[in-house]
Design an enzyme around this catalytic site. Structure first.
Site: not given
Length: 193
Positions: A127-129, A132
Site C-alpha cells: 500500500m503506502c510503501v 510511495t
C-alpha cells in the site's frame, strides 16, 4: 535479490513509512507477514543516524471513520522503536497512500536538501510503501526497497479473490523492480553496502 553492488549516497534519505501502533491491532487488519520487519527497520534507522544520513518519518492520519490510524486514536502514534529514534527526523503527515502527498511537502524538502536517493521501509508493503516507491521512481529518484523491512496483511479483493500477506509482498517486489520503479533489496545488503 540484487545482482549488482549497491552504493548508498552520503545523503541517501531513509523514509520510515507508517510504523504506527495502530498496525499492531490484528483484529482490525488480520494476519500479517514478516515478523522481523520492525527489527530490520530499527537496524536501518540506527545505521542511517550513525552515518549522519537524513531520516524522514511518515505518519498516516486516516480520515476513515473508526480507523485505528485516525489522528485522535492511540494507534496514530509511532511505534516505540521509531519514537525513540525520532530525534532530528523530518516528520511528514499524510492522509493518502503516497508520502509525496503530505505536509510538509516531501519533494520540496528532498529538492532543498539535494537528495536523489531514497530507501523506503515500513507498513504496508503493498500500500503506502509501494505507492510511495512508484511515485518516487516516476519523479526520478533512485529508490531502494529492502522488502524485509516492510510488512503487510492478508487482503481480500473482488469476486472472492484474496492474497496472503506474503503473496502481496512478492507482487510488490515484482511490480517495483520489474516495473522499473525501484530496486528491491534486503536489510543486510544495505547494512553492508
Amino acid at each position: 535479490m540484487t545482482t549488482t553492488a549497491i552504493e548508498i549516497a552520503p545523503n541517501s534519505a531513509l523514509l520510515v513509512i507508517d510504523v504506527q501502533k495502530g498496525f499492531d491491532e490484528e483484529s482490525f487488519w488480520g494476519p500479517r507477514n514478516n515478523p522481523a520487519a520492525e527489527d530490520n527497520i530499527a537496524a536501518l534507522m540506527d545505521a542511517w543516524q550513525a552515518a549522519g544520513r537524513p531520516v524522514v518519518l511518515v505518519r498516516h492520519a486516516s480520515v476513515q471513520p473508526g480507523s485505528v490510524l485516525a489522528a485522535d486514536h492511540p494507534g496514530h502514534a509511532f511505534k516505540d522503536l521509531v519514537e525513540k529514534r525520532s530525534e532530528g527526523a523530518l516528520v511528514v503527515t499524510k492522509t493518502v497512500n503516497s508520502a509525496f502527498y503530505g505536509t510538509p511537502d516531501l519533494a520540496d524538502w528532498l529538492t532543498a536538501q539535494g537528495i536523489g536517493q531514497l530507501v523506503l521501509v515500513g507498513i504496508q508493503t503493498n500500500m503506502c510503501v509501494e505507492t510511495t516507491a512508484r511515485m518516487a521512481g516516476n519523479l526520478g529518484y533512485d529508490v531502494l526497497v529492502p522488502l524485509d523491512a516492510t510488512h503487510t496483511f492478508d487482503l481480500a479483493g473482488p469476486a472472492g479473490l484474496a492474497l496472503t500477506a506474503d503473496e502481496l509482498a512478492t507482487a510488490t517486489a515484482v511490480n517495483l523492480q520489474g516495473g522499473g520503479f525501484a530496486r528491491v533489496t534486503t536489510t543486510a545488503d544495505l547494512l553492508t553496502a
